[in-house]
Write an enzyme that holds these catalytic residues in place. Sequence first.
Site, PDB file in Angstrom:
ATOM      1  N   GLU A 252      -3.008 -15.682   2.649  1.00 48.51           N
ATOM      2  CA  GLU A 252      -3.276 -14.725   3.728  1.00 48.51           C
ATOM      3  C   GLU A 252      -4.734 -14.788   4.153  1.00 48.51           C
ATOM      4  O   GLU A 252      -5.048 -14.765   5.350  1.00 48.51           O
ATOM      5  CB  GLU A 252      -2.909 -13.304   3.291  1.00 48.51           C
ATOM      6  CG  GLU A 252      -3.147 -12.248   4.370  1.00 48.51           C
ATOM      7  CD  GLU A 252      -2.631 -10.883   3.978  1.00 48.51           C
ATOM      8  OE1 GLU A 252      -1.394 -10.733   3.856  1.00 48.51           O
ATOM      9  OE2 GLU A 252      -3.447  -9.963   3.780  1.00 48.51           O
TER      10      GLU A 252
ATOM     11  N   GLN B 168     -36.103 -15.123  24.982  1.00 46.91           N
ATOM     12  CA  GLN B 168     -36.003 -15.424  23.554  1.00 46.91           C
ATOM     13  C   GLN B 168     -35.075 -14.458  22.826  1.00 46.91           C
ATOM     14  O   GLN B 168     -34.363 -14.862  21.895  1.00 46.91           O
ATOM     15  CB  GLN B 168     -37.408 -15.390  22.921  1.00 46.91           C
ATOM     16  CG  GLN B 168     -37.444 -15.956  21.520  1.00 46.91           C
ATOM     17  CD  GLN B 168     -38.850 -15.989  20.948  1.00 46.91           C
ATOM     18  OE1 GLN B 168     -39.399 -14.950  20.605  1.00 46.91           O
ATOM     19  NE2 GLN B 168     -39.436 -17.181  20.891  1.00 46.91           N
TER      20      GLN B 168
ATOM     21  N   PRO C 174       0.448   5.908  -0.225  1.00 50.54           N
ATOM     22  CA  PRO C 174      -0.504   6.997   0.055  1.00 50.54           C
ATOM     23  C   PRO C 174      -1.574   7.158  -1.022  1.00 50.54           C
ATOM     24  O   PRO C 174      -2.715   7.493  -0.726  1.00 50.54           O
ATOM     25  CB  PRO C 174       0.399   8.227   0.151  1.00 50.54           C
ATOM     26  CG  PRO C 174       1.718   7.694   0.627  1.00 50.54           C
ATOM     27  CD  PRO C 174       1.846   6.360  -0.038  1.00 50.54           C
TER      28      PRO C 174
ATOM     29  N   GLY D 193      -4.527   2.171  -2.540  1.00 49.88           N
ATOM     30  CA  GLY D 193      -5.007   1.259  -1.509  1.00 49.88           C
ATOM     31  C   GLY D 193      -5.602   0.039  -2.170  1.00 49.88           C
ATOM     32  O   GLY D 193      -4.903  -0.906  -2.539  1.00 49.88           O
TER      33      GLY D 193
ATOM     34  N   GLY E 276     -23.901  -7.132  27.977  1.00 50.66           N
ATOM     35  CA  GLY E 276     -24.348  -5.852  28.516  1.00 50.66           C
ATOM     36  C   GLY E 276     -23.183  -4.980  28.945  1.00 50.66           C
ATOM     37  O   GLY E 276     -22.134  -4.953  28.303  1.00 50.66           O
ATOM     38  N   GLY E 277     -23.338  -4.283  30.066  1.00 53.33           N
ATOM     39  CA  GLY E 277     -22.313  -3.346  30.522  1.00 53.33           C
ATOM     40  C   GLY E 277     -20.964  -3.988  30.750  1.00 53.33           C
ATOM     41  O   GLY E 277     -19.920  -3.382  30.452  1.00 53.33           O
TER      42      GLY E 277
ATOM     43  N   THR F 187       0.813  -1.215   0.000  1.00 54.47           N
ATOM     44  CA  THR F 187       0.000   0.000   0.000  1.00 54.47           C
ATOM     45  C   THR F 187       0.846   1.264   0.000  1.00 54.47           C
ATOM     46  O   THR F 187       1.910   1.315   0.634  1.00 54.47           O
ATOM     47  CB  THR F 187      -0.931  -0.001   1.219  1.00 54.47           C
ATOM     48  OG1 THR F 187      -1.695  -1.213   1.230  1.00 54.47           O
ATOM     49  CG2 THR F 187      -1.883   1.175   1.193  1.00 54.47           C
TER      50      THR F 187
END
Length: 381
Positions: free
Chosen positions: A244, A281, A129, A132, A341-342, A127
Amino acid sequence: MASSNNEYLDEFIDALASWQEKFNNNWLEDDKTGRFNPDKWKALQESGLTGMLNSIEVGGLGLGAVAAARIMQTLGSLCHDGGLGFALCTHLCSTCLSVEQFGTAEIKQKYLSSLISGDCIGAHAITEPGSGSDAFSMTTKATKTEGGWLLNGTKIFVSNAPIADVIVVYACSNPDKGTLGGFSAFLVNTQSDDVVIGPSVDKMGLKTSPLSDVYLNDVFVPDEALLGREGMAFVVLDYVMKWEVICVFAWQVGEMQKRLRMCIEHARNRNQFGEKISKFQAVSHRLADMHIKVETCKYWLMRAAQSVQSKGSSTEDIAIAKLVISENNMATAIDAISTFGGSGYMADIGLEKQLRDSVGGILYSGTSDIQRSRIAAMLGL
């Protein structure tokens, strides 16, 4: 594979569990600091994994694509350090394979054994600049000179560059020719004069897999450092990218399996509103969908691996496998956080890291958009 080889492979896969503690040592702190842990790389070396794709004749394990997929899938399910896996896959596919398959006798003699042992770490630089997804719009130039080539250009997003001893550099060697014939691949020693490795770049995920830019200013590489013939860069890159996809995304399938196990265990043990959340559910259906995603990804992984191993046409299978696995890996990471969850939002559980790591999968090795375009082209659209 013969039955005896299958038994050997099963034994090898079972034995990987004994390395789990070393592979996972300090994984959370390493991720927070973005540290590539040399002790973990040493464990990969000692387990024989740094040369697993190379042939037995040159000291590797001689694994085909199907066996490699099974091993990487197992590693993904055991190891919490996704960056370590990405560094390993980069080393194996970009350099170990390309040097054995396309390297000159001199290059093989100089580097192959140390690449297989892992004492020499490899990378590849594609790659730029301005290029890509359109990889072969690269502007890095290879100019013929007496006894070799001069390389000039800038490469970005080079995985393993900060730790690499050698890098496969892709460059334009004949601007009058197109993608097929106009580009060549060279093995470049990072200690060569005028090779500058930039500082490690911080990124969203896979933080323990070091990445940086590479600057080439009249870097001389001898004729024997050319991989394949002049103009064969497309062939070299097409070969390594198939491997890869198999290796990197097999690891992701393993991560998905681990994630599903975590969610099932959590749902069976977490109580809310007076009962296990597995009885709700909304939760049970989410986990059922996760299971379907995992099984779908396992199918496409093995189908792609079998296509590569049979040396038949694998373009469509590779594109579908890459697309399905990368997108479902990210989707199941979000599903897992929703299930926990949290607590799933907290770093010490590891799910938020898995989500960050998963995002790169829809970008590297060909974006999801590119994979859909390839599949559409195969349909004649």
